[in-house]
Enzyme design. Structure first.
Site, PDB file in Angstrom:
ATOM      1  N   SER A   1       0.892  -1.092   0.118  1.00 25.95           N
ATOM      2  CA  SER A   1       0.033   0.080  -0.128  1.00 25.95           C
ATOM      3  C   SER A   1       0.797   1.391  -0.022  1.00 25.95           C
ATOM      4  CB  SER A   1      -1.039   0.102   1.227  1.00 25.95           C
ATOM      5  OG  SER A   1      -2.162   1.052   1.134  1.00 25.95           O
TER       6      SER A   1
ATOM      7  N   ASP B   1      -5.020  -5.241  -2.912  1.00 23.40           N
ATOM      8  CA  ASP B   1      -4.138  -4.572  -1.786  1.00 23.40           C
ATOM      9  C   ASP B   1      -4.156  -5.496  -0.523  1.00 23.40           C
ATOM     10  OD1 ASP B   1      -3.027  -2.952   0.482  1.00 23.40           O
ATOM     11  OD2 ASP B   1      -3.816  -1.192  -0.378  1.00 23.40           O
TER      12      ASP B   1
END
EC number: 3.1.1.4
Length: 645
Positions: free
Chosen positions: A189, A477
């Site tokens: 991320s 993610d």
């Protein structure tokens, strides 16, 4: 003379239009050439189907009324390698075919070992690490090659907050001369924004990080609204159109990547992931590894997910032991062979992928926002019932200890299936060509301990549900499952001795570490025990975790992102004056915090406070870090003494 429509079943190309050879030539002569190429697995008993142009169908009817020149089929199992076979097609065509075996070595690297490039890097990096450890720990003698511990920096996600905090943490480690002690940096991320920016400079870790931090500060505080002006959006549209023409499946995540590039830079960045090899050529920096998870578009990540790692050398799935060079990620493979090479993605598209915050589905959102997701998770998936626990069929004798567990899959009802589709559909998930397509990797999985180590979901027991049967990878993610980038470091082939855990979560600071510990316990992966205080208690700035009874478990130093003694001290041992107390008030998690994950823009003061807080937390725990380094060196020497000569 018109083209033939030729289809080879179970092939990568499926259907192609074959143009006639206009020059008169003998099929066995040197001038013969094939007009189309098909990749297909022999063991699938493929067939070739040929469709004659419709203009010929109106004539040549036989007595039974069928077309002489209609579609024909021919099995390919009779096609010998290297020999040409002629297939008559109606009255006007002959199709000449030749089978050529693919090379034995596939383009996909199959195996759980580290790639040669990473092994070579580690040899070079050990020289740098040994020198740094001798200086930091004030050792009297040089460390031997097999006495150098493998140290990693592990960062979590959190958007701009994690990007900013990571700069401060790395600056603190640099001031303690500890950056040269690390061989790996992993992130996900927002932490990848820091990593990818730093690795544009091949010598970043040997330079003062403060200019890089000042440059990052300039972009964080600037106005992001111009990124959405019509002229900028038109540029995005043109770039995405070009990306589609290059062979990529364009999604909203690609737009997000372009937006990140505009927000964090001044101009188009031509750098690619493989370009970061320049920062590793002499072992001068730690090796960066970026982490995502591979999911299914119509399944919750609670039911299916697989760790997917990216390095400048390779990308791949550690569960399958399948990797490809980083410059080939996004190209098309079949049966382990490269069949269509697409241009390597610019790094901005990778940043969008690694921080694809828009890819979750409703069920993922529920799992993240609610402590108990059992209701929707239980009632929106097919029921898989273990027969050995609840025998609803006659008992099946067990003749082999290694036999597959027998299960019954009960299909869901129309209502539950519809409800499930609504909850599990991912509108903006990143899709890339699956380089495992056409492979049959599951044949010996039960006998392979490495696959079992990462086999952790219900669907792992169904070969036809594994990634090799999918046309595309759906990458997400990692923070939507667990906000940590531990898995690449827990591969037994890397044998990491010490992990410096830098945490940037917005909610519970201990939850990612607790989840990792629980995951490792279930998967039988060596990891130190979770022994941190309850969330209601005040956390310290650093915790040292080890498990002396488990020699394969790494040592972990855990840094939660908290504001503890920084409120009263501007530097270790240096108290703040009454006028400076306000500078120590950093509201990280309050309801009005400026550091919320959704925030892309900070004020200069907000940015500076977070960087200084992160730097301080590292500097203030120098003794704990040095203790961890000594333990890692002692452990390495102890294991060396136990190895047979």
């Amino acid at each position: 003379m018109k083209d033939l429509l030729v289809m080879v079943s179970e092939s990568f190309q499926n259907t192609q239009r074959v143009r006639p050879c206009l020059e008169p030539c003998c099929p066995t002569s040197d001038c013969f050439h094939t007009s189309a190429c098909f990749h297909y697995p022999k063991y699938f008993q493929s067939q070739v189907h040929v469709e004659v142009p419709k203009s010929h169908w109106s004539c040549g009817l036989c007595c039974c009324g069928s077309h002489k020149n209609g579609p024909i089929s021919q099995p390919l199992d009779c096609l010998s390698d290297g020999q040409v076979m002629t297939l008559p097609v109606g009255e006007s065509y002959e199709l000449h075919m030749k089978s050529t075996p693919c090379p034995e070595m596939p383009d996909v690297r199959l195996g759980f070992s580290l790639c040669p490039a990473e092994l070579e890097f580690l040899q070079k990096r050990k020289v740098v690490v040994a020198k740094a450890l001798k200086q930091v720990l004030q050792l009297e003698e040089d460390l031997q090659e097999d006495e150098v511990p493998l140290i990693a920096i592990m960062a979590t996600g959190g958007g701009t907050r994690s990007m900013t905090s990571m700069y401060g943490h790395l600056l603190g480690l640099q001031k303690l001369n500890l950056l040269d002690c690390a061989s790996y940096i992993t992130g996900l991320s927002g932490a990848t924004w820091t990593m990818a920016t730093l690795y544009q400079d091949p010598d970043w870790s040997s330079k003062n990080l403060e200019p890089a931090i000042f440059e990052a500060r300039r972009h964080v505080v600037k106005d992001k609204l111009p990124s959405l002006f019509p002229d900028q959006l038109l540029k995005f549209q043109e770039e995405l159109r070009q990306r589609s023409q290059e062979g990529y499946r364009v999604t909203f995540t690609d737009f997000w990547g372009l937006l990140i590039e505009t927000c964090l830079g001044d101009e188009r960045n031509e750098c690619k992931l493989s370009d970061q090899r320049a920062a590793l050529s002499c072992g001068q920096n730690p090796l960066p590894i970026y982490l995502t998870i591979n999911v299914k578009d119509d399944v919750s990540n609670q039911d299916f997910r697989e760790w997917f790692e990216f390095s400048p050398y390779e990308v791949g799935l550690q569960k399958y032991g399948a990797f490809i060079p980083s410059e080939l990620f996004g190209s098309e493979f079949f049966m382990g062979r490269l069949v269509k090479r697409n241009p390597e993605s610019r790094i901005c598209y990778m940043l969008g992928l690694w921080s694809s915050i828009f890819s979750l589905n409703l069920l993922d959102a529920w799992n993240l926002s609610h402590t108990s997701e059992e209701f929707f998770h239980r009632w929106t998936r097919e029921k898989v019932q273990d027969i050995e626990d609840e025998p609803i069929l006659p008992e099946i004798p067990k003749c082999d200890a290694n036999i597959l567990e027998t299960t019954v899959v009960i299909p869901g009802s129309w209502l539950s299936n519809s409800f499930r589709e609504i909850l599990t559909h991912r509108s903006f998930v990143s899709e890339f060509h699956n380089f495992l397509s056409g492979l049959q990797l599951h044949t010996n999985y039960l006998q392979n301990g490495q696959f079992s180590r990462w086999k952790d979901t219900v669907l792992d027991g169904f070969p036809n549900q594994l990634t090799e049967s999918a046309n595309h990878l759906c990458l997400l993610d990692t923070a939507f499952f667990v906000n940590s980038s531990y898995p690449p470091l827990l591969r037994p082939e890397r044998k990491v001795d010490l992990i410096i855990h830098l945490n940037y979560c917005a909610g519970s600071q201990t939850k990612p570490l607790k989840q990792t510990c629980e995951y490792c316990t279930v998967q039988n992966i060596p990891f130190p025990k979770y022994e941190l205080p309850d969330e209601n208690e005040n956390l310290k700035e650093c915790y040292l975790m080890e498990n002396p009874q488990e020699p394969d478990a790494p040592i972990v130093t855990f840094f939660p992102l908290i504001n503890d003694t920084f409120q009263k001290y501007k530097a270790p041992g240096v108290e703040r004056s009454p006028e400076e107390l306000e500078q120590g008030q950093v509201d990280i998690y309050g309801p009005k915090t400026p550091y919320a994950t959704k925030e892309l823009t900070y004020t200069e003061a907000t940015f500076d406070k977070l960087v200084k807080l992160s730097e301080y937390n590292i500097l203030n725990n120098q003794d704990t870090l040095l203790q961890a380094l000594r333990l890692a060196v002692e452990k390495k020497k102890r294991l060396k003494g136990q190895c047979p000569s």
